[in-house]
Every structure is written in C-alpha cells, then in structure tokens.
Write a protein that holds these residues in place. Structure first.
Motif, PDB file in Angstrom:
ATOM      1  N   ALA A 107     -12.108 -20.700  10.859  1.00  0.00           N
ATOM      2  CA  ALA A 107     -12.229 -22.134  11.149  1.00  0.00           C
ATOM      3  C   ALA A 107     -12.113 -22.979   9.896  1.00  0.00           C
ATOM      4  CB  ALA A 107     -13.559 -22.418  11.837  1.00  0.00           C
ATOM      5  N   HIS A 108     -12.164 -22.342   8.729  1.00  0.00           N
ATOM      6  CA  HIS A 108     -12.105 -23.089   7.471  1.00  0.00           C
ATOM      7  C   HIS A 108     -10.822 -23.915   7.384  1.00  0.00           C
ATOM      8  CE1 HIS A 108     -11.697 -23.200   2.875  1.00  0.00           C
ATOM      9  NE2 HIS A 108     -12.612 -24.079   3.231  1.00  0.00           N
ATOM     10  N   GLY A 109     -10.958 -25.211   7.103  1.00  0.00           N
ATOM     11  CA  GLY A 109      -9.806 -26.096   6.979  1.00  0.00           C
ATOM     12  C   GLY A 109      -9.337 -26.696   8.278  1.00  0.00           C
ATOM     13  N   ARG A 110      -9.938 -26.289   9.396  1.00  0.00           N
ATOM     14  CA  ARG A 110      -9.524 -26.822  10.693  1.00  0.00           C
ATOM     15  C   ARG A 110     -10.522 -27.877  11.175  1.00  0.00           C
ATOM     16  NH1 ARG A 110      -7.618 -21.110  13.227  1.00  0.00           N
ATOM     17  NH2 ARG A 110      -7.277 -22.296  15.146  1.00  0.00           N
ATOM     18  N   PHE A 111     -10.291 -28.399  12.382  1.00  0.00           N
ATOM     19  CA  PHE A 111     -11.085 -29.517  12.874  1.00  0.00           C
ATOM     20  C   PHE A 111     -11.889 -29.099  14.098  1.00  0.00           C
ATOM     21  CE2 PHE A 111      -7.575 -31.359  10.544  1.00  0.00           C
ATOM     22  CZ  PHE A 111      -8.179 -32.381   9.823  1.00  0.00           C
ATOM     23  N   LEU A 112     -13.174 -29.444  14.098  1.00  0.00           N
ATOM     24  CA  LEU A 112     -14.017 -29.113  15.230  1.00  0.00           C
ATOM     25  C   LEU A 112     -13.515 -29.806  16.491  1.00  0.00           C
ATOM     26  CD1 LEU A 112     -17.617 -29.374  13.694  1.00  0.00           C
ATOM     27  CD2 LEU A 112     -16.320 -27.289  14.211  1.00  0.00           C
ATOM     28  N   ALA A 113     -13.552 -29.068  17.590  1.00  0.00           N
ATOM     29  CA  ALA A 113     -13.112 -29.642  18.866  1.00  0.00           C
ATOM     30  C   ALA A 113     -14.286 -30.126  19.706  1.00  0.00           C
ATOM     31  CB  ALA A 113     -12.313 -28.593  19.652  1.00  0.00           C
ATOM     32  N   THR A 114     -15.513 -29.826  19.273  1.00  0.00           N
ATOM     33  CA  THR A 114     -16.711 -30.228  20.015  1.00  0.00           C
ATOM     34  C   THR A 114     -17.766 -30.726  19.044  1.00  0.00           C
ATOM     35  OG1 THR A 114     -17.638 -28.000  19.910  1.00  0.00           O
ATOM     36  CG2 THR A 114     -16.325 -28.542  21.852  1.00  0.00           C
ATOM     37  N   ASN A 115     -18.730 -31.472  19.578  1.00  0.00           N
ATOM     38  CA  ASN A 115     -19.890 -31.868  18.784  1.00  0.00           C
ATOM     39  C   ASN A 115     -20.768 -30.643  18.532  1.00  0.00           C
ATOM     40  OD1 ASN A 115     -18.909 -34.466  19.063  1.00  0.00           O
ATOM     41  ND2 ASN A 115     -20.343 -35.017  20.681  1.00  0.00           N
ATOM     42  N   ARG A 119       2.076 -24.852  14.130  1.00  0.00           N
ATOM     43  CA  ARG A 119       3.067 -23.960  13.521  1.00  0.00           C
ATOM     44  C   ARG A 119       4.278 -24.798  13.123  1.00  0.00           C
ATOM     45  NH1 ARG A 119       3.628 -20.366  18.631  1.00  0.00           N
ATOM     46  NH2 ARG A 119       3.439 -22.502  19.408  1.00  0.00           N
ATOM     47  N   VAL A 120       4.607 -24.749  11.855  1.00  0.00           N
ATOM     48  CA  VAL A 120       5.622 -25.633  11.278  1.00  0.00           C
ATOM     49  C   VAL A 120       6.649 -24.821  10.508  1.00  0.00           C
ATOM     50  CG1 VAL A 120       6.007 -27.462   9.558  1.00  0.00           C
ATOM     51  CG2 VAL A 120       4.061 -27.600  11.122  1.00  0.00           C
ATOM     52  N   ALA A 121       7.900 -25.250  10.595  1.00  0.00           N
ATOM     53  CA  ALA A 121       8.948 -24.747   9.712  1.00  0.00           C
ATOM     54  C   ALA A 121       9.563 -25.925   8.980  1.00  0.00           C
ATOM     55  CB  ALA A 121      10.021 -23.993  10.496  1.00  0.00           C
ATOM     56  N   VAL A 122       9.982 -25.687   7.749  1.00  0.00           N
ATOM     57  CA  VAL A 122      10.653 -26.711   6.950  1.00  0.00           C
ATOM     58  C   VAL A 122      12.071 -26.239   6.675  1.00  0.00           C
ATOM     59  CG1 VAL A 122      10.613 -28.090   4.840  1.00  0.00           C
ATOM     60  CG2 VAL A 122       8.457 -27.333   5.872  1.00  0.00           C
ATOM     61  N   LEU A 123      13.035 -27.096   7.008  1.00  0.00           N
ATOM     62  CA  LEU A 123      14.455 -26.788   6.817  1.00  0.00           C
ATOM     63  C   LEU A 123      15.045 -27.820   5.860  1.00  0.00           C
ATOM     64  CD1 LEU A 123      17.098 -25.304   7.577  1.00  0.00           C
ATOM     65  CD2 LEU A 123      17.298 -26.883   9.520  1.00  0.00           C
ATOM     66  N   ALA A 124      15.484 -27.364   4.694  1.00  0.00           N
ATOM     67  CA  ALA A 124      16.096 -28.242   3.700  1.00  0.00           C
ATOM     68  C   ALA A 124      17.606 -28.118   3.775  1.00  0.00           C
ATOM     69  CB  ALA A 124      15.606 -27.886   2.297  1.00  0.00           C
ATOM     70  N   GLY A 146      -3.117 -29.387   7.307  1.00  0.00           N
ATOM     71  CA  GLY A 146      -3.712 -28.440   8.240  1.00  0.00           C
ATOM     72  C   GLY A 146      -2.740 -27.544   8.972  1.00  0.00           C
ATOM     73  N   ALA A 147      -1.456 -27.631   8.670  1.00  0.00           N
ATOM     74  CA  ALA A 147      -0.457 -26.847   9.398  1.00  0.00           C
ATOM     75  C   ALA A 147      -0.358 -25.417   8.866  1.00  0.00           C
ATOM     76  CB  ALA A 147       0.901 -27.518   9.317  1.00  0.00           C
ATOM     77  N   LEU A 196       1.012 -34.309  12.594  1.00  0.00           N
ATOM     78  CA  LEU A 196       0.372 -32.996  12.482  1.00  0.00           C
ATOM     79  C   LEU A 196      -1.136 -33.091  12.726  1.00  0.00           C
ATOM     80  CD1 LEU A 196       2.219 -31.495   9.373  1.00  0.00           C
ATOM     81  CD2 LEU A 196       2.535 -30.891  11.776  1.00  0.00           C
ATOM     82  N   LEU A 197      -1.754 -34.145  12.237  1.00  0.00           N
ATOM     83  CA  LEU A 197      -3.193 -34.301  12.439  1.00  0.00           C
ATOM     84  C   LEU A 197      -3.517 -34.543  13.911  1.00  0.00           C
ATOM     85  CD1 LEU A 197      -4.126 -36.430   9.304  1.00  0.00           C
ATOM     86  CD2 LEU A 197      -4.730 -34.040   9.738  1.00  0.00           C
ATOM     87  N   LYS A 198      -2.670 -35.299  14.621  1.00  0.00           N
ATOM     88  CA  LYS A 198      -2.948 -35.525  16.033  1.00  0.00           C
ATOM     89  C   LYS A 198      -2.856 -34.224  16.826  1.00  0.00           C
ATOM     90  CE  LYS A 198      -2.014 -38.174  20.164  1.00  0.00           C
ATOM     91  NZ  LYS A 198      -1.115 -39.076  20.898  1.00  0.00           N
ATOM     92  N   LEU A 199      -1.923 -33.361  16.475  1.00  0.00           N
ATOM     93  CA  LEU A 199      -1.869 -32.054  17.125  1.00  0.00           C
ATOM     94  C   LEU A 199      -3.190 -31.301  16.965  1.00  0.00           C
ATOM     95  CD1 LEU A 199       1.720 -30.796  16.260  1.00  0.00           C
ATOM     96  CD2 LEU A 199       0.749 -30.960  18.553  1.00  0.00           C
ATOM     97  N   GLN A 200      -3.914 -31.612  15.887  1.00  0.00           N
ATOM     98  CA  GLN A 200      -5.209 -30.984  15.624  1.00  0.00           C
ATOM     99  C   GLN A 200      -6.378 -31.816  16.155  1.00  0.00           C
ATOM    100  OE1 GLN A 200      -5.046 -29.158  11.384  1.00  0.00           O
ATOM    101  NE2 GLN A 200      -3.341 -30.599  11.510  1.00  0.00           N
ATOM    102  N   GLY A 201      -6.031 -32.830  16.961  1.00  0.00           N
ATOM    103  CA  GLY A 201      -7.064 -33.573  17.662  1.00  0.00           C
ATOM    104  C   GLY A 201      -7.711 -34.700  16.898  1.00  0.00           C
TER     105      GLY A 201
END
Length: 413
Positions: free
Chosen positions: A30-38, A180-185, A218-219, A318-323
């Motif tokens: 859970a380190h670095g992620r966002f709590l989904a509940t109180n 889950r993210v990919a970066v394409l240059a 957070g990705a 990306l942050l909204k995907l994490q709530g």
C-alpha cells in the motif's frame, strides 16, 4: 486549430477516466498509494499506562524530600519489561524495576529514571529525587484514543501513515490500484543515452522523464518504447502496448509538422479526442483521447513543454484513476522580471520563492523555453501568467502554484 482553455482542458482530461475499483493489499504494498476508505483507531495508543524510560515504578508520595544526601529507600519487589505484565501490585515502601514501554504496576503513579536511583545488593533501591504523580509515565490513549478518526479516503500512504496503520494491528489496507502506464517516445532525431550522438541528433530524455513523472504520480510504468516518425511503426507500437494498459502516454509528434504523426495514427485507430490543443505555454499541442477503454495523453516532444503538459493534464488524470484530486497551495507573489506573452495563452513559468523583508514574496523566474529541461531542477512552483493579458511588469503580483505538500481529496463517486 481552436485551442481549449486550460481549466476546460483539465476538466476534460479528468472526465476521461473514473477511479479504479479498490483492492485490499498487504500493508507494504500500500506504500505510495491512496486509501479508498476512512480509517479510525482500532485501539488506543499507548494501549496502557507505561514507562517513558528505564527506571523505577513508585508511588510519587513516597519520594517526597528525597536527595542524594538523604535518599528514600524502597524494597524491590518486581521487574517489568516491555511486553510483559507486572506480577503484583505495589504496597507502601515498595518499588518495581521497569524498562521503557513496560506497563506501570498497580499502586505506582510515577517513574524515577534510573540515573536518579541506585539499586543495592540488599534488595532495596535508593531514590535521589522527588517526583510528582505521572512523572515519566505515558498514559493510555495520550496519542490517540480508540475510535478516533485517523485518515480519510484519499490519504496517500507514506512511510509515516504506513507505520500508524501497522500500529493499529492492520496487516492489509484498502487502496486504489496503481494505474498501468506505458510511455512511447517518437522522433527520428532521437538517440538512446549511452550511444554516440552527432550534433544534429538528440538524446532521448523524455522517455525516462515522463516515466519518472508518471511514477511520482503513483503509476506503475509497465513499458517504455521508442518509435520512428513512421505511421506503420507507430501503429504497431500502439497496438502492441494498449492491451495491458490503463493509460498510454506519448511524447513527440504532437504538433502539425509533416512528421508529427501521432494524432493522425491514433485517429486512424479509432481514438476519440477530448482535447486537442490547449491555450497553454509551454505545452500547447497536448491532447487527451480515448482509444476504446484506454486513456491516451499526447505530449509534445520538447522536454520543457512535455513536463508542463504532463503536470497539467496527465498527472491529474492519473491521480483521478487512483480516486483523488490534487489541490496545490497557491500564494500571491511578485514577478522578478517583466514578461511579454501571447495574450490568448496561459503561461506557466517555473520559479523559486523568495521572501524579502516586510513579508513581500517574490517569484524568481528562471530562463526557460519549451525545449529546455534544466529550468525544472529545483523549481518550487509555477508563476501563472493568465490568458487575457500580454504584458507583465517587474513587481506585478501573480499567483504562484507550489509543488510541495499538496492536499489530496477523494473523488466523490
């Protein structure tokens, strides 16, 4: 091309995604992620009255008048370690040897630190100081009482939060998954770092830069790839990457030049563009699209522009995907130098904060351009030069958006 105002573009980017379903994971994950509940305290901290240091549990009244010349002598009847329980209550004239964290014996109401006492071979301890009731005792619940709200949904789980959750006996936490993210240059001019480059070639920095920025948001970066400015190669790379992603981020090929092919290829693949060009500098060519269930963020190739465009559209997505939604601190600051700009665009200029005598805050702007990257190192925020105005004088007051200590607010679902 009609440009979308920055605020409208950000709302469109946020509208491209919904928070991912929460999951229960082992605490370290859970380190670095966002709590989904109180989360509320399941127990009091400390859980019982305990000693704040190594010493002697005593009745404070019995230490009255103790000095080195005239010590108070008490009989030693127990030794209590952290994690153990007292074996008996103290009676008048008795003391218990205690160590830091050890529960306080019934009948004791104070601790005399070991430096102010000396144990004798006759089973007695001599006390050299007078202590008041409660001395060096940590009371049950003095940090937090059971049932007290600790964290709300949207709290980022840093090391300190992780420690608090563990101290409550939690082995798992309910959090949002990392996107889950990919970066394409893209770009024919790009050369991989570590290989020789000719003067007209450019070392590929965006791939690592944007991947690192995505991680900081957070990705989970599952892939980084490069492609030439070629439709078939771009199409193959996008098709290969998309099945395992939540978000695809491209960098380069986003403008309207002959070799800017990314948007065209995405359209051919069926992408629906929600934003295509923003009234923002640097970062004007940025776009956001949906490709089936996949969100796509199209960033310009210039590193300075890619950084700002990602920060303003990619990071919130990306942050909204994490709530969560991010709220950054803002303050009013004076510009360190005059600046002319295009009136129709919002300019975001990296700056450091200087506070002068009298409480005046200045935004110390840095030399910068869309193709530059050094400007971002050590920057503390963006000086915001809003649309609707072309000229700003030295000393004009503007808003300064700070990068550090943002607040995260849970998305209402």
């Amino acid at each position: 091309m009609s440009l979308t105002p920055l605020i409208t573009a950000r709302q469109a980017a946020l509208g491209a995604v919904t928070p991912a379903p929460a999951e229960q994971v082992p605490l370290l994950q859970a380190h670095g992620r966002f709590l989904a509940t109180n989360v509320s305290a399941s127990r009091s901290l400390p859980g019982c009255d305990n000693s704040a240091m190594d010493g002697w549990a005593v009745c404070a009244e019995e230490t009255h008048g103790a000095t080195r010349d005239r010590p108070v002598r008490l009989r030693i009847v127990d030794t209590v370690y952290a994690g153990a329980l007292p074996t008996r209550a103290l009676q008048p004239g008795e003391a218990a040897r205690v160590f830091t964290g050890a529960p306080i014996s019934p009948g004791a109401d104070a601790v005399v630190r070991q430096e102010a006492a000396r144990a004798g071979e006759d089973g007695h301890v001599s006390l050299f100081i007078t202590v008041p009731p409660g001395n060096d005792i940590r009371r049950a619940g003095e940090e937090v009482l059971a049932g007290t709200p600790l964290f709300t949904a949207g709290q980022r789980v840093d090391a300190n939060v992780l420690g608090v959750l563990a101290s409550m006996g939690m082995a798992t936490a309910r959090v949002r998954p990392a996107p889950r993210v990919a970066v394409l240059a893209t770009g024919d001019e790009l050369v991989s770092p570590g290989t020789p480059a000719l003067p007209h070639q450019v070392y590929e920095s965006n791939l690592l830069l944007i991947a690192a920025l995505a991680r900081e948001a957070g990705a989970e970066v599952v892939a980084t790839e490069r492609a030439r400015d070629d439709d078939s190669e771009l199409r193959a790379a996008i098709s290969r990457l998309t099945p395992r992603l939540d978000v695809l981020i491209t960098t380069g090929g986003a403008s309207v030049g002959d070799k800017d092919r990314v948007k065209r290829v995405l359209q051919e693949l069926g992408a629906n563009f929600l934003v295509d060009g923003v009234a923002l500098k640097p970062g004007k060519p940025v776009a956001v699209a949906r490709l089936g269930a996949l969100a796509v963020v199209v960033l310009p190739g210039n590193p300075g522009a890619a950084t700002v465009a990602f920060d303003q559209l990619g990071r919130p997505l990306l942050l909204k995907l994490q709530g969560v939604l991010e709220e950054r601190r803002r303050l009013r600051a004076r510009l360190s130098q005059a600046r002319h700009k295009q009136a129709g665009l919002t300019y975001l200029i990296t700056a450091t904060v200087e506070r002068h005598d009298g409480g005046v805050t200045w935004a110390r702007m840095r030399p910068q351009g869309a193709g530059q990257i050094l400007q971002n190192v050590g920057a503390e925020g963006f000086a915001i030069l809003p649309a609707g105005r072309a000229d700003f004088s030295e000393g004009d007051e503007v808003e300064l958006e700070l990068f550090d200590r943002p607040r995260y607010v849970a998305v209402e679902e």
